[in-house]
Enzyme design. Structure first.
Site, PDB file in Angstrom:
ATOM      1  N   ASP A 121      -7.155  -5.578  -0.029  1.00 58.49           N
ATOM      2  CA  ASP A 121      -6.567  -4.293  -0.393  1.00 58.49           C
ATOM      3  C   ASP A 121      -6.175  -3.479   0.830  1.00 58.49           C
ATOM      4  OD1 ASP A 121      -6.822  -4.661  -3.118  1.00 58.49           O
ATOM      5  OD2 ASP A 121      -8.856  -3.864  -3.168  1.00 58.49           O
ATOM      6  N   ASP A 319     -15.818   1.397  -5.271  1.00 63.02           N
ATOM      7  CA  ASP A 319     -14.850   0.674  -6.095  1.00 63.02           C
ATOM      8  C   ASP A 319     -14.597   1.335  -7.441  1.00 63.02           C
ATOM      9  OD1 ASP A 319     -14.282  -1.226  -4.223  1.00 63.02           O
ATOM     10  OD2 ASP A 319     -15.606  -2.762  -5.035  1.00 63.02           O
ATOM     11  N   MET A 341     -15.220   6.610   2.184  1.00 65.89           N
ATOM     12  CA  MET A 341     -15.214   5.396   2.988  1.00 65.89           C
ATOM     13  C   MET A 341     -13.819   4.915   3.394  1.00 65.89           C
ATOM     14  SD  MET A 341     -18.349   3.331   1.143  1.00 65.89           S
ATOM     15  CE  MET A 341     -18.283   1.976   2.311  1.00 65.89           C
TER      16      MET A 341
END
Length: 438
Positions: A121, A319, A341
């Site tokens: 990603d 996530d 993050m």
């Protein structure tokens, strides 16, 4: 490049079972390289990233027997160690960030390893410094090859030591842990990640003959052994899928049951969604979410606006930040989403704003969502999926929206969610997969 065409506004109903955990799978499957005996892995998610890692192992001459889409046996008794220094590995490995976790097992067993420029990603800087520093402390040397953009590691023999990781990185902890299980002497890894998936890796390695204590804490102690044996390991349900289904049920006013959710391993995830006002009931190991016309975001005791932020385990997983953000769109009240993050993960909010969401992107790490309380529906638009989790968040938004939405670049979603369109169609969703090659 494929896309989804979604007709939104339909209520879903039924039961859905989460896939095996993607983030666990990438660690567990890499660990089969630590032994020349057969390892059986169960509940494997049938997704692009995991299947690509399995292909990489087969390219290395690992014997792979796919018993069914979710069960494989692996036998790494005739490894071609030079494959990892080949253009073919660099090309395929660069598509998958999880390929970095082959390095720990390779160093432990074969005394050399390679890390290709990692893919995955595009959500911000995701360095491999924790991996490199950990390997160095175990006695490995590394060289960066500018011609191949590849990190090359060698060792005469890893030796146990004490180390404090510079961050509690999940992949960094997994990689260093796998490298240390056959190092000479005792290794202590402090500031280790302690996510359920790391705990699962520890349990698997111990079942193979490793000696790891402190499982579940941020201090892992590893007594090195000379060799490991085969084992059978079953993966946990994917906590990110479970959170996604909770958010989907709320946004679409749907009645859903998430079967075999592994509730004891979910940590604070259910509580964070409850703070958004989402009702749920635990029935054994199932999560039942009733259809809700309205759900209201709670405030702090002093009346302050709720903040949801990510943290290393047992904090809230990064996530699910994208999923929580999209779920808040139709809630009553406001919430500040703080993604600590990764500095690019919230940029997908421009697409939600185009759909009619009330979101203020404060900076790359923070967004304020002012809930619509279903007074206005989102409107369908054409958009592109930038990463796995944002892609799933956009799909949830599209399913709740009025009219037709088109989501392009759905390969990103396929990397983390197995046959998500087919599974949601069974619940009543109107999704059509369009393959532009046809």
């Amino acid at each position: 490049m494929a896309s989804f065409e979604v007709i939104g506004g339909k209520k879903l109903k039924g039961s859905i079972q989460p896939q095996g955990a993607k983030n666990e799978a990438l660690q567990i499957i890499s660990a089969v390289l630590l032994t020349d005996q057969e390892v059986r892995i169960e509940n494997i998610p049938d997704i692009l990233d995991v299947n690509l890692l399995i292909e990489l192992l087969a390219d290395m001459n690992v014997q792979v027997n796919r018993i069914d889409p979710h069960t494989c046996t692996f036998k790494a008794d005739n490894i071609n160690t030079d494959y990892l220094n080949s253009p073919a590995f660099r090309e395929k490995g660069s598509k998958l960030r999880g390929s970095v976790m082959l390095a720990g097992p390779m160093l432990a067993r074969f005394k050399k390893a390679y890390i290709a420029k990692p893919g995955g990603d595009k959500i911000g800087r995701r360095g491999v410094d924790t991996h490199i520093l950990g390997f160095q402390k175990l006695g490995a040397t590394f060289n960066y090859n500018p011609t191949t953009s590849c990190l090359e590691f060698t060792t005469a023999g890893l030796k146990g030591t004490y180390m404090m990781l510079d961050e509690p990185s999940v992949t960094g902890t997994a990689n260093v842990l796998m490298a240390s299980v056959m190092a000479e002497g005792v290794t202590q890894i402090y500031n280790a990640a302690c996510e359920p998936y790391i705990q699962q890796l520890c349990r698997m390695l111990n079942s193979m003959g490793a000696e790891i204590t402190g499982v579940g804490s941020n201090l892992l102690t590893v007594k090195g052994v000379k060799e490991l044996s085969g084992t059978t390991h079953k993966m946990l349900p994917d906590m990110i899928e479970i959170g996604s289904f909770i958010g989907l049920a709320a946004m679409t006013s749907s009645e859903l049951t998430i079967k075999n959710a592994g509730i004891e391993h979910l940590g604070v995830i259910p509580d964070k969604f409850k703070r958004l006002g989402i009702q749920m009931t635990f029935k054994g190991d199932d999560i039942y979410i009733p259809a809700q016309d309205h759900y209201e975001i709670s405030t702090y005791m002093d009346g302050g606006i709720l903040t949801i932020y990510d943290n290393p385990w047992p904090g809230f997983t990064p996530d699910l930040i994208s999923i929580v953000l999209v779920t808040a769109i139709q809630a009553k009240g406001s919430v500040l989403i703080h993604q600590k993050m990764f500095e690019s993960r919230l940029f997908f909010t421009d697409k939600l704003i185009d759909m009619g969401a009330q979101i203020i992107l404060c900076d790359p790490h923070r967004a304020t969502v002012i809930g619509l309380d279903r007074k206005h529906k989102l409107r369908g638009i054409t958009m592109s999926s930038p990463d796995i989790r944002a892609g799933q968040a956009l799909l949830i938004a599209a399913l709740s929206a009025e009219g037709k939405s088109t989501i392009q670049n759905i390969e990103q979603i396929d990397r983390g969610y197995q046959q998500i369109d087919k599974r949601l169609i069974e619940l009543g969703a109107d999704i059509q997969r369009i393959d532009e090659k046809k």
